[in-house]
Design an enzyme around this catalytic site. Sequence first.
Site, PDB file in Angstrom:
ATOM      1  N   ARG A 303     -16.684  -0.955 -25.306  1.00  0.00           N
ATOM      2  CA  ARG A 303     -16.352  -1.675 -24.074  1.00  0.00           C
ATOM      3  C   ARG A 303     -16.955  -0.930 -22.883  1.00  0.00           C
ATOM      4  O   ARG A 303     -16.558   0.202 -22.612  1.00  0.00           O
ATOM      5  CB  ARG A 303     -14.827  -1.768 -23.887  1.00  0.00           C
ATOM      6  CG  ARG A 303     -14.088  -2.497 -25.009  1.00  0.00           C
ATOM      7  CD  ARG A 303     -14.095  -4.003 -24.825  1.00  0.00           C
ATOM      8  NE  ARG A 303     -13.740  -4.707 -26.052  1.00  0.00           N
ATOM      9  CZ  ARG A 303     -12.521  -5.117 -26.362  1.00  0.00           C
ATOM     10  NH1 ARG A 303     -11.527  -4.897 -25.542  1.00  0.00           N
ATOM     11  NH2 ARG A 303     -12.308  -5.781 -27.485  1.00  0.00           N
ATOM     12  N   GLU A 305     -16.401  -0.745 -19.845  1.00  0.00           N
ATOM     13  CA  GLU A 305     -15.490  -0.898 -18.698  1.00  0.00           C
ATOM     14  C   GLU A 305     -15.381   0.454 -18.004  1.00  0.00           C
ATOM     15  O   GLU A 305     -15.063   1.450 -18.654  1.00  0.00           O
ATOM     16  CB  GLU A 305     -14.096  -1.335 -19.173  1.00  0.00           C
ATOM     17  CG  GLU A 305     -14.064  -2.735 -19.752  1.00  0.00           C
ATOM     18  CD  GLU A 305     -12.725  -3.062 -20.415  1.00  0.00           C
ATOM     19  OE1 GLU A 305     -11.783  -2.247 -20.304  1.00  0.00           O
ATOM     20  OE2 GLU A 305     -12.630  -4.127 -21.049  1.00  0.00           O
ATOM     21  N   ARG A 311      -5.247   4.871 -20.931  1.00  0.00           N
ATOM     22  CA  ARG A 311      -5.248   4.074 -22.160  1.00  0.00           C
ATOM     23  C   ARG A 311      -6.569   3.381 -22.481  1.00  0.00           C
ATOM     24  O   ARG A 311      -6.642   2.587 -23.405  1.00  0.00           O
ATOM     25  CB  ARG A 311      -4.116   3.045 -22.111  1.00  0.00           C
ATOM     26  CG  ARG A 311      -4.249   2.030 -20.987  1.00  0.00           C
ATOM     27  CD  ARG A 311      -3.042   1.117 -20.949  1.00  0.00           C
ATOM     28  NE  ARG A 311      -3.320  -0.085 -20.186  1.00  0.00           N
ATOM     29  CZ  ARG A 311      -2.734  -1.242 -20.404  1.00  0.00           C
ATOM     30  NH1 ARG A 311      -1.864  -1.358 -21.381  1.00  0.00           N
ATOM     31  NH2 ARG A 311      -3.008  -2.284 -19.661  1.00  0.00           N
ATOM     32  N   HIS A 312      -7.616   3.656 -21.701  1.00  0.00           N
ATOM     33  CA  HIS A 312      -8.901   3.003 -21.947  1.00  0.00           C
ATOM     34  C   HIS A 312      -9.951   3.992 -22.458  1.00  0.00           C
ATOM     35  O   HIS A 312     -10.067   5.096 -21.949  1.00  0.00           O
ATOM     36  CB  HIS A 312      -9.430   2.347 -20.663  1.00  0.00           C
ATOM     37  CG  HIS A 312      -8.721   1.071 -20.328  1.00  0.00           C
ATOM     38  ND1 HIS A 312      -7.642   1.031 -19.471  1.00  0.00           N
ATOM     39  CD2 HIS A 312      -8.930  -0.205 -20.743  1.00  0.00           C
ATOM     40  CE1 HIS A 312      -7.220  -0.225 -19.373  1.00  0.00           C
ATOM     41  NE2 HIS A 312      -7.975  -0.989 -20.131  1.00  0.00           N
ATOM     42  N   GLU A 454       0.324  -2.941 -24.303  1.00  0.00           N
ATOM     43  CA  GLU A 454      -0.303  -3.882 -25.234  1.00  0.00           C
ATOM     44  C   GLU A 454      -1.131  -3.144 -26.281  1.00  0.00           C
ATOM     45  O   GLU A 454      -1.906  -2.241 -25.956  1.00  0.00           O
ATOM     46  CB  GLU A 454      -1.203  -4.833 -24.421  1.00  0.00           C
ATOM     47  CG  GLU A 454      -1.980  -5.820 -25.253  1.00  0.00           C
ATOM     48  CD  GLU A 454      -3.472  -5.780 -24.964  1.00  0.00           C
ATOM     49  OE1 GLU A 454      -4.231  -5.740 -25.947  1.00  0.00           O
ATOM     50  OE2 GLU A 454      -3.862  -5.749 -23.786  1.00  0.00           O
ATOM     51  N   SER A 457      -4.186  -8.136 -29.019  1.00  0.00           N
ATOM     52  CA  SER A 457      -4.345  -9.420 -28.357  1.00  0.00           C
ATOM     53  C   SER A 457      -4.864 -10.365 -29.428  1.00  0.00           C
ATOM     54  O   SER A 457      -5.798 -10.012 -30.156  1.00  0.00           O
ATOM     55  CB  SER A 457      -5.372  -9.268 -27.233  1.00  0.00           C
ATOM     56  OG  SER A 457      -5.069 -10.191 -26.233  1.00  0.00           O
ATOM     57  N   ARG A 505      -4.602   3.672 -29.631  1.00  0.00           N
ATOM     58  CA  ARG A 505      -3.456   3.252 -28.812  1.00  0.00           C
ATOM     59  C   ARG A 505      -2.172   3.197 -29.646  1.00  0.00           C
ATOM     60  O   ARG A 505      -1.110   3.607 -29.200  1.00  0.00           O
ATOM     61  CB  ARG A 505      -3.745   1.893 -28.181  1.00  0.00           C
ATOM     62  CG  ARG A 505      -3.420   1.871 -26.699  1.00  0.00           C
ATOM     63  CD  ARG A 505      -3.678   0.502 -26.098  1.00  0.00           C
ATOM     64  NE  ARG A 505      -4.825   0.494 -25.214  1.00  0.00           N
ATOM     65  CZ  ARG A 505      -5.091  -0.495 -24.374  1.00  0.00           C
ATOM     66  NH1 ARG A 505      -4.319  -1.560 -24.340  1.00  0.00           N
ATOM     67  NH2 ARG A 505      -6.129  -0.435 -23.583  1.00  0.00           N
TER      68      ARG A 505
END
Length: 531
Positions: A303, A305, A311-312, A454, A457, A505
């Site tokens: 990812r 991002e 948490r990323h 979370e 998903s 996670r």
Amino acid sequence: MTKEEVQGATEEGQQGPSKKGLKKQQKEAEKAAKKAEKQAKLAAEHQSTEEDDFAKDRYGVPAMVQSQQKLDRALVRVQDLTPDKADQLIWLRARVHTSRAKGKQCFLVLRQQQFNVQALVAVGDRASKQMVKFAANITKESIVDVEASVRKVEQKIESCSQQDVELHIERIFVVSQAEPRLPLQLEDAVRPDGEGEEEGRATVNQDTKLDNRVIDLRTTTSQAIFRLQSGVCQLFRDTLTKKGFVEIQTPKIISAASEGGANVFTVSYFKTSAYLAQSPQLYKQMCICADFDKVFCVGPVFRAEDSNTHRHLTEFVGLDIEMAFSYHYHEVIESITDTMVQIFKGLRDNFQTEIQTVNKQFPSEPFKFLEPTLRLEYTEGVAMLREAGVEMGDEDDLSTPNEKLLGRLVKEKYDTDFYVLDKYPLAVRPFYTMPDPNDLKYSNSYDMFMRGEEILSGAQRIHDAQLLTERATHHQIDLEKIKSYIDSFRYGAPPHGGGGIGLERVCMLYLGLHNVRQTSMFPRDPKRLTP
């Protein structure tokens, strides 16, 4: 100079040096005598060492192991050192965790992964003075082979995992020597944060740990975290295999962004560009269309991002599931929640040692879950948040603080750390999500949460090419870029759904840790590309 002065000076010369001069001479003579004595002593010691070191074949630094020979010698594991082995002579390979010389003996703590044992070298009929000195000078973290006698102890050794025995060393050889200066001390790296500050002792910050990850991974906490993580993967595979799922491998270099988004890493691919897969989404679904019925995969997910949060990560391990269902996508939810419950039970029943080890440094409440898993609808979650004073619209997505707050509210009301939030607003989900047939504002999609964060998903996917085209157009996605994806549904596709779980996670939240980098062996984030 007068005649008298010359005579006086001559007399003084005959009297010899002054008191000060005498003192200086005396000191120098004493110093020379001491030096000579010391040299004579050293020479004598050296000579007696050569002559009297009866144990000289029992210690040392042998030739590097280059597979010169096959020794018929069994090495015992530290964790197997129990009172049952009392009075046995054993061989062991371990790291020198600490050493402390005291008079004619030296205490060592020998470590193997998360287990350690106290060992003693003492002057006697098996060990010479020189052997004790050699043992005391072995650098921390060096790897040694020892032959030792296992002895029961009267009083438990609280500082070691093997509390009921100690080793009396008869031979000790250094297999691999560590440099004297370590980038970080292992005992500092496992010290709980508050404890170090109170006592003025060092703790190690996260960047130092990650910069020296090889040393940090040797700590009891790190060893426990990654053994538990291995357990999560094993339980995930075993549970799904028993449920009739097939494990698949999917490509990570793809021609178009897997989720139609911009957060992708571009790589040069000969004369064109390719992307690193954001998820195995397309390929999982293709396998369902190819009649594999139920599939899962474990593999890296990328990812792009620029999120520097707790948490990323830019690369993490995805535990992905996809399955065809008969009549209702809740069949998929039940299959995934049951898999998660089996993982939680397996960790609780088989990894208590690891959980307790991590808890020593990072205390947390035991993880709670219900059977069957609690499932709330999105509207119920929004109502709970509004009751707690949060202002949000029916179709707004949950912010991270609101997810955490909802997690706390659910824990208070239902006493569970794990639950499902179902029927998300269609507007906040990807284009391939199946709309709710009874209310087009909502969708057949869900998230799963652990301790208010979370971890998964998922949704029922649109399996009709026509509807998929309409939804992609609505999201303003270039249809040409996802042509192969849409085409895979043109030749008959069963209704299906699935989800993707982040391994790091899950481990972080199960253990109640506060940063996903602690559960990623070599983490990758926007600021870290090494080691």
